[in-house]
Design a protein around this motif. Structure first.
Motif, PDB file in Angstrom:
ATOM      1  N   SER A   4      53.071   9.449  56.202  1.00  0.00           N
ATOM      2  CA  SER A   4      52.926  10.964  55.710  1.00  0.00           C
ATOM      3  C   SER A   4      53.178  12.231  57.376  1.00  0.00           C
ATOM      4  O   SER A   4      52.487  11.467  58.206  1.00  0.00           O
ATOM      5  N   PRO A   5      53.406  13.155  57.308  1.00  0.00           N
ATOM      6  CA  PRO A   5      53.410  13.478  58.234  1.00  0.00           C
ATOM      7  C   PRO A   5      51.651  14.176  58.168  1.00  0.00           C
ATOM      8  O   PRO A   5      51.106  14.532  59.606  1.00  0.00           O
ATOM      9  N   ALA A   6      50.904  14.089  57.686  1.00  0.00           N
ATOM     10  CA  ALA A   6      49.337  14.916  57.815  1.00  0.00           C
ATOM     11  C   ALA A   6      48.734  13.194  58.048  1.00  0.00           C
ATOM     12  O   ALA A   6      48.137  13.192  59.208  1.00  0.00           O
ATOM     13  N   PHE A   7      48.939  11.697  58.071  1.00  0.00           N
ATOM     14  CA  PHE A   7      49.058  11.109  58.196  1.00  0.00           C
ATOM     15  C   PHE A   7      49.178  10.769  59.912  1.00  0.00           C
ATOM     16  O   PHE A   7      47.714  10.539  60.732  1.00  0.00           O
ATOM     17  N   LEU A   8      50.658  11.070  60.367  1.00  0.00           N
ATOM     18  CA  LEU A   8      50.919  10.879  61.818  1.00  0.00           C
ATOM     19  C   LEU A   8      49.800  12.156  62.450  1.00  0.00           C
ATOM     20  O   LEU A   8      49.366  11.587  63.364  1.00  0.00           O
TER      21      LEU A   8
END
Length: 121
Positions: A4-8
């Motif tokens: 996910s973008p948040a994970f990155l």
């Protein structure tokens, strides 16, 4: 498995003090703890999450998070305590103390029995 973008964002904002093995271990644990096909920040260790201020109010109780984390790893290893301790990065005696402290043996035994019943016969 997708990221996910948040994970990155969390991975990018963390100050990696170790070498590439530290990053690899964090991602490996996240994959183990992932509930679905997408890696989310909640799958990351708390120290990595806190660097990006992404800890939710439900995850603020450290003991609750630790108990859940240990239970998930024990479920993943099918109750293999040596493997669980290795994945958690703690000693076996520490794991036994945590199991007793959080009364995880009953919970884990029930989960393992249920899993065996589902996959057996």
């Amino acid at each position: 498995m997708t990221l996910s973008p948040a994970f990155l964002d969390v991975l990018m904002s963390y100050s990696w003090k170790g070498n590439i093995r530290e990053l690899r271990n964090v991602i490996e644990r996240a994959v183990i703890l992932a509930d679905g096909p997408t890696l989310l920040p909640e799958s990351l260790p708390l120290d990595v999450q806190s660097s990006a201020n992404t800890i939710t109010s439900s995850a603020s109780d450290l003991e609750t998070v630790e108990k859940k984390h240990i239970a998930q790893i024990m479920h993943y290893t099918h109750g293999n305590k040596a493997k669980t301790a290795r994945l958690l990065g703690i000693g076996l005696s520490t794991l036994y103390r945590k199991i007793e402290q959080y009364q995880l043996i009953t919970t884990t035994a029930i989960l393992i029995s249920a899993a065996k019943a589902i996959y057996c016969c």
